[in-house]
Design a protein around this motif. Structure first.
Motif, short mmCIF file in Angstrom:
data_model
loop_
_atom_site.label_atom_id
_atom_site.label_comp_id
_atom_site.label_asym_id
_atom_site.label_seq_id
_atom_site.Cartn_x
_atom_site.Cartn_y
_atom_site.Cartn_z
N ALA A 196 56.42 47.91 42.45
CA ALA A 196 57.64 48.33 41.73
C ALA A 196 57.45 48.16 40.23
O ALA A 196 57.83 49.03 39.44
CB ALA A 196 58.85 47.55 42.22
N LEU A 197 56.85 47.05 39.81
CA LEU A 197 56.62 46.82 38.39
C LEU A 197 55.66 47.85 37.81
O LEU A 197 55.87 48.37 36.72
CB LEU A 197 56.10 45.39 38.16
CG LEU A 197 57.11 44.28 38.45
CD1 LEU A 197 56.42 42.92 38.43
CD2 LEU A 197 58.27 44.33 37.49
N LEU A 243 65.19 48.56 44.68
CA LEU A 243 64.38 47.54 44.02
C LEU A 243 64.24 47.83 42.52
O LEU A 243 64.41 46.92 41.70
CB LEU A 243 63.00 47.43 44.67
CG LEU A 243 62.09 46.34 44.10
CD1 LEU A 243 62.77 44.98 44.15
CD2 LEU A 243 60.78 46.32 44.86
N ASP A 244 63.99 49.08 42.16
CA ASP A 244 63.89 49.44 40.75
C ASP A 244 65.17 49.06 40.01
O ASP A 244 65.13 48.50 38.93
CB ASP A 244 63.62 50.93 40.58
CG ASP A 244 62.24 51.36 41.08
OD1 ASP A 244 61.48 50.50 41.55
OD2 ASP A 244 61.94 52.56 40.99
N LEU A 245 66.30 49.36 40.61
CA LEU A 245 67.59 49.08 40.01
C LEU A 245 67.78 47.58 39.78
O LEU A 245 68.17 47.17 38.68
CB LEU A 245 68.72 49.62 40.90
CG LEU A 245 70.15 49.36 40.47
CD1 LEU A 245 70.45 49.99 39.13
CD2 LEU A 245 71.11 49.88 41.54
N ILE A 246 67.48 46.76 40.76
CA ILE A 246 67.72 45.33 40.59
C ILE A 246 66.71 44.68 39.65
O ILE A 246 67.05 43.73 38.95
CB ILE A 246 67.85 44.58 41.94
CG1 ILE A 246 66.59 44.70 42.78
CG2 ILE A 246 69.07 45.05 42.70
CD1 ILE A 246 66.64 43.93 44.09
N VAL A 247 65.49 45.21 39.60
CA VAL A 247 64.51 44.69 38.64
C VAL A 247 64.96 45.05 37.22
O VAL A 247 64.93 44.20 36.32
CB VAL A 247 63.09 45.22 38.93
CG1 VAL A 247 62.14 44.93 37.77
CG2 VAL A 247 62.55 44.60 40.22
N LEU A 248 65.39 46.28 37.02
CA LEU A 248 65.87 46.68 35.69
C LEU A 248 67.07 45.83 35.27
O LEU A 248 67.16 45.39 34.12
CB LEU A 248 66.24 48.17 35.67
CG LEU A 248 65.08 49.15 35.74
CD1 LEU A 248 65.61 50.58 35.89
CD2 LEU A 248 64.17 49.03 34.52
#
Length: 116
Positions: free
Chosen positions: A57-58, A16-21
């Protein structure tokens, strides 16, 4: 359960961190709803993040210094926190992308080996 719902994708831990970034690097500053909508659109409705998944996640990404949030007015004149990727976030995105590609390649290699 509908066929569409059964086919939705669960986000793997750590992705999730990867796709948000990646979303913020591609689209520029976005509020949470904008991020969620974009991910749903790009995934062709296979990925549908709820607030209970996205907001932690944010917060985590902001605490790590990978994104920075600022309060601004939306197009509807409402206050929303807009998140932007930081320099450290771009570096982390590059590193996490390489790590993910290595992992995905390894999993694919193992799946092919098991088919043989």
């Amino acid at each position: 359960m509908s066929r569409e719902r059964a086919q939705r994708i669960q986000v793997l831990p750590g992705t999730l961190d990867l796709i948000v970034l990646r979303t913020l690097a591609t689209m520029g500053p976005q509020h949470a709803y904008g991020i969620s909508t974009r991910l749903q659109q790009v995934s062709e409705d296979l990925l549908n993040l709820n607030q209970g998944t996205l907001y932690p996640a944010l917060v985590r990404l902001e605490q790590q210094g990978w994104i920075k949030g600022t309060w601004e007015k939306t197009e509807n004149n409402r206050e929303a926190k807009y998140y932007a990727i930081t320099h450290a976030g771009r570096k982390a995105l590059s590193e996490e992308t390489q790590r993910w590609r290595r992992l995905a390649g390894l999993v694919e290699k193992l799946l092919i080996a098991e088919e043989s």
